[in-house]
Design a protein around this motif. Structure first.
Motif, PDB file in Angstrom:
ATOM      1  N   ALA A 179       0.863  -1.183   0.000  1.00 19.15           N
ATOM      2  CA  ALA A 179       0.000   0.000   0.000  1.00 19.15           C
ATOM      3  C   ALA A 179       0.898   1.231   0.000  1.00 19.15           C
ATOM      4  CB  ALA A 179      -0.889  -0.005   1.243  1.00 19.15           C
ATOM      5  N   VAL A 180       0.501   2.252  -0.771  1.00 19.56           N
ATOM      6  CA  VAL A 180       1.300   3.475  -0.845  1.00 19.56           C
ATOM      7  C   VAL A 180       0.431   4.703  -0.605  1.00 19.56           C
ATOM      8  CG1 VAL A 180       3.002   2.522  -2.455  1.00 19.56           C
ATOM      9  CG2 VAL A 180       1.037   3.749  -3.338  1.00 19.56           C
ATOM     10  N   GLN A 181       1.117   5.774  -0.234  1.00 18.74           N
ATOM     11  CA  GLN A 181       0.498   7.093  -0.082  1.00 18.74           C
ATOM     12  C   GLN A 181       1.356   8.059  -0.891  1.00 18.74           C
ATOM     13  OE1 GLN A 181       1.186   9.081   3.694  1.00 18.74           O
ATOM     14  NE2 GLN A 181      -0.902   9.872   3.656  1.00 18.74           N
ATOM     15  N   LEU A 182       0.720   8.867  -1.730  1.00 23.65           N
ATOM     16  CA  LEU A 182       1.434   9.865  -2.523  1.00 23.65           C
ATOM     17  C   LEU A 182       1.025  11.236  -2.033  1.00 23.65           C
ATOM     18  CD1 LEU A 182       3.280  10.687  -4.896  1.00 23.65           C
ATOM     19  CD2 LEU A 182       1.260  10.536  -6.374  1.00 23.65           C
ATOM     20  N   GLU A 183       2.008  11.994  -1.560  1.00 22.58           N
ATOM     21  CA  GLU A 183       1.788  13.362  -1.078  1.00 22.58           C
ATOM     22  C   GLU A 183       2.481  14.314  -2.041  1.00 22.58           C
ATOM     23  OE1 GLU A 183       3.201  16.068   2.759  1.00 22.58           O
ATOM     24  OE2 GLU A 183       3.158  13.892   2.946  1.00 22.58           O
ATOM     25  N   GLU A 184       1.836  15.427  -2.313  1.00 26.34           N
ATOM     26  CA  GLU A 184       2.429  16.418  -3.214  1.00 26.34           C
ATOM     27  C   GLU A 184       2.502  17.760  -2.513  1.00 26.34           C
ATOM     28  OE1 GLU A 184       1.804  18.439  -7.638  1.00 26.34           O
ATOM     29  OE2 GLU A 184       0.370  16.957  -6.919  1.00 26.34           O
ATOM     30  N   VAL A 215       4.190   3.792  -9.030  1.00 23.92           N
ATOM     31  CA  VAL A 215       3.421   4.977  -8.665  1.00 23.92           C
ATOM     32  C   VAL A 215       3.601   6.006  -9.781  1.00 23.92           C
ATOM     33  CG1 VAL A 215       3.088   6.789  -6.941  1.00 23.92           C
ATOM     34  CG2 VAL A 215       3.846   4.510  -6.222  1.00 23.92           C
ATOM     35  N   PRO A 216       2.517   6.349 -10.487  1.00 26.66           N
ATOM     36  CA  PRO A 216       2.628   7.346 -11.559  1.00 26.66           C
ATOM     37  C   PRO A 216       2.734   8.757 -10.977  1.00 26.66           C
ATOM     38  CG  PRO A 216       0.375   6.549 -11.380  1.00 26.66           C
ATOM     39  CD  PRO A 216       1.185   5.765 -10.397  1.00 26.66           C
ATOM     40  N   LEU A 217       3.460   9.623 -11.681  1.00 21.54           N
ATOM     41  CA  LEU A 217       3.624  11.019 -11.273  1.00 21.54           C
ATOM     42  C   LEU A 217       3.052  11.929 -12.350  1.00 21.54           C
ATOM     43  CD1 LEU A 217       7.297  10.793  -9.982  1.00 21.54           C
ATOM     44  CD2 LEU A 217       5.198  10.693  -8.626  1.00 21.54           C
ATOM     45  N   ASN A 218       2.509  13.068 -11.922  1.00 18.65           N
ATOM     46  CA  ASN A 218       1.885  13.997 -12.866  1.00 18.65           C
ATOM     47  C   ASN A 218       2.874  14.962 -13.503  1.00 18.65           C
ATOM     48  OD1 ASN A 218      -0.678  12.967 -12.359  1.00 18.65           O
ATOM     49  ND2 ASN A 218      -0.969  14.323 -10.623  1.00 18.65           N
ATOM     50  N   GLU A 219       3.997  15.201 -12.840  1.00 22.21           N
ATOM     51  CA  GLU A 219       4.957  16.191 -13.325  1.00 22.21           C
ATOM     52  C   GLU A 219       6.369  15.629 -13.266  1.00 22.21           C
ATOM     53  OE1 GLU A 219       2.788  20.306 -12.055  1.00 22.21           O
ATOM     54  OE2 GLU A 219       3.820  19.248 -10.468  1.00 22.21           O
ATOM     55  N   ALA A 220       7.257  16.250 -14.032  1.00 21.32           N
ATOM     56  CA  ALA A 220       8.655  15.810 -14.089  1.00 21.32           C
ATOM     57  C   ALA A 220       9.355  16.050 -12.756  1.00 21.32           C
ATOM     58  CB  ALA A 220       9.383  16.556 -15.201  1.00 21.32           C
ATOM     59  N   LEU A 224      10.883  12.952  -3.894  1.00 19.96           N
ATOM     60  CA  LEU A 224      11.184  13.215  -5.297  1.00 19.96           C
ATOM     61  C   LEU A 224      11.005  14.707  -5.584  1.00 19.96           C
ATOM     62  CD1 LEU A 224       8.802  10.440  -5.594  1.00 19.96           C
ATOM     63  CD2 LEU A 224      10.815  10.154  -7.016  1.00 19.96           C
ATOM     64  N   PRO A 225      12.098  15.466  -5.650  1.00 16.38           N
ATOM     65  CA  PRO A 225      11.975  16.898  -5.946  1.00 16.38           C
ATOM     66  C   PRO A 225      11.452  17.125  -7.365  1.00 16.38           C
ATOM     67  CG  PRO A 225      14.177  16.341  -5.142  1.00 16.38           C
ATOM     68  CD  PRO A 225      13.467  15.059  -5.421  1.00 16.38           C
ATOM     69  N   LYS A 226      10.541  18.080  -7.494  1.00 17.60           N
ATOM     70  CA  LYS A 226      10.017  18.419  -8.822  1.00 17.60           C
ATOM     71  C   LYS A 226      11.079  19.173  -9.612  1.00 17.60           C
ATOM     72  CE  LYS A 226       5.147  18.782  -7.554  1.00 17.60           C
ATOM     73  NZ  LYS A 226       3.986  19.694  -7.483  1.00 17.60           N
ATOM     74  N   ALA A 227      11.020  19.016 -10.927  1.00 23.36           N
ATOM     75  CA  ALA A 227      11.933  19.735 -11.806  1.00 23.36           C
ATOM     76  C   ALA A 227      11.644  21.238 -11.706  1.00 23.36           C
ATOM     77  CB  ALA A 227      11.763  19.258 -13.243  1.00 23.36           C
ATOM     78  N   PRO A 228      12.674  22.062 -11.758  1.00 20.49           N
ATOM     79  CA  PRO A 228      12.476  23.512 -11.600  1.00 20.49           C
ATOM     80  C   PRO A 228      11.446  24.104 -12.561  1.00 20.49           C
ATOM     81  CG  PRO A 228      14.809  22.989 -11.589  1.00 20.49           C
ATOM     82  CD  PRO A 228      14.078  21.718 -11.934  1.00 20.49           C
ATOM     83  N   ILE A 280       6.154  13.048  -2.243  1.00 20.95           N
ATOM     84  CA  ILE A 280       6.636  12.158  -1.196  1.00 20.95           C
ATOM     85  C   ILE A 280       5.795  10.887  -1.279  1.00 20.95           C
ATOM     86  CG2 ILE A 280       6.972  11.809   1.276  1.00 20.95           C
ATOM     87  CD1 ILE A 280       6.976  14.951   1.482  1.00 20.95           C
ATOM     88  N   ILE A 281       6.467   9.771  -1.497  1.00 20.06           N
ATOM     89  CA  ILE A 281       5.799   8.475  -1.558  1.00 20.06           C
ATOM     90  C   ILE A 281       6.142   7.723  -0.277  1.00 20.06           C
ATOM     91  CG2 ILE A 281       5.658   6.246  -2.738  1.00 20.06           C
ATOM     92  CD1 ILE A 281       6.518   7.724  -5.303  1.00 20.06           C
ATOM     93  N   ARG A 282       5.105   7.204   0.385  1.00 15.32           N
ATOM     94  CA  ARG A 282       5.306   6.351   1.553  1.00 15.32           C
ATOM     95  C   ARG A 282       4.684   4.989   1.236  1.00 15.32           C
ATOM     96  NH1 ARG A 282       3.893  11.272   3.594  1.00 15.32           N
ATOM     97  NH2 ARG A 282       5.519  12.329   4.755  1.00 15.32           N
ATOM     98  N   ALA A 283       5.427   3.930   1.530  1.00 15.53           N
ATOM     99  CA  ALA A 283       4.944   2.569   1.286  1.00 15.53           C
ATOM    100  C   ALA A 283       5.086   1.758   2.570  1.00 15.53           C
ATOM    101  CB  ALA A 283       5.742   1.912   0.160  1.00 15.53           C
ATOM    102  N   ILE A 284       4.034   1.015   2.893  1.00 12.37           N
ATOM    103  CA  ILE A 284       4.072   0.145   4.064  1.00 12.37           C
ATOM    104  C   ILE A 284       4.717  -1.171   3.638  1.00 12.37           C
ATOM    105  CG2 ILE A 284       2.709  -1.102   5.770  1.00 12.37           C
ATOM    106  CD1 ILE A 284       0.549   1.065   5.415  1.00 12.37           C
ATOM    107  N   ILE A 285       5.928  -1.426   4.169  1.00  8.24           N
ATOM    108  CA  ILE A 285       6.669  -2.631   3.799  1.00  8.24           C
ATOM    109  C   ILE A 285       7.302  -3.209   5.066  1.00  8.24           C
ATOM    110  CG2 ILE A 285       8.450  -3.612   2.311  1.00  8.24           C
ATOM    111  CD1 ILE A 285       8.173  -1.111   0.533  1.00  8.24           C
ATOM    112  N   PRO A 286       6.584  -4.114   5.744  1.00 14.06           N
ATOM    113  CA  PRO A 286       7.163  -4.693   6.961  1.00 14.06           C
ATOM    114  C   PRO A 286       8.274  -5.688   6.650  1.00 14.06           C
ATOM    115  CG  PRO A 286       5.056  -5.702   6.477  1.00 14.06           C
ATOM    116  CD  PRO A 286       5.247  -4.602   5.473  1.00 14.06           C
TER     117      PRO A 286
END
Length: 150
Positions: free
Chosen positions: A41-46, A105-110, A129-133, A52-58
């Motif tokens: 399971a993942v959470q994608l925060e923008e 996990v797909p991303l909307n921007e570079a 994952l820092p966004k491109a300038p 920021i992607i968080r994944a539950i991996i015990p």
């Protein structure tokens, strides 16, 4: 005789199908073909500056972790281990997944691929994952010239 039925919500099957198709396309883009036993399971925060992607991996085997970053998404794969227990203890029930895992996990921007960072603590993998300038929306103050021109 016991009859088991599966409850489904309208449209849920279509959403699952679309997710599988997106994962398949992104797998092909990242050229990752991994046999998987489970999907974390993942959470994608923008934020304005990063994802920021968080994944539950015990019980992650850090030596088996692979993070691939492409323009269109991030592929996380690896292996989890069985829970170790102390002598005299036994696990009577566990829902912790064990074995190979894979998630895209797909991303909307570079993003800036060379500045991606990852850390693992308390069963949570965090990938920053820092966004491109060029995609960060910057506010620039513009001063008006108050002198009148004749």
């Amino acid at each position: 005789m016991m009859l088991l039925t599966r409850f489904s919500f309208p449209g849920f099957a279509e959403i699952e199908n679309i997710q599988r198709q997106v994962d398949q396309v992104l797998d092909e883009l990242t050229q990752t073909q991994v046999a998987t036993d489970w999907t974390p399971a993942v959470q994608l925060e923008e934020t304005p500056e990063q994802y920021i992607i968080r994944a539950i991996i015990p019980n992650l085997d850090k030596n088996e972790l692979d993070i691939e970053v492409a323009k269109s998404g991030v592929a996380i794969s690896g292996k989890t281990l069985e829970t170790e227990v102390s002598e005299g203890h036994k696990i009577t029930h566990s829902e912790f997944p064990v074995g190979q895992f894979h998630r895209v996990v797909p991303l909307n921007e570079a993003i800036v691929q060379t500045e991606v960072q990852a850390e693992y603590a308390d069963g949570i993998l965090t990938v920053t994952l820092p966004k491109a300038p060029e995609v960060i929306h910057r506010v620039v103050k513009v001063n008006l010239n108050s002198e009148s021109q004749s």
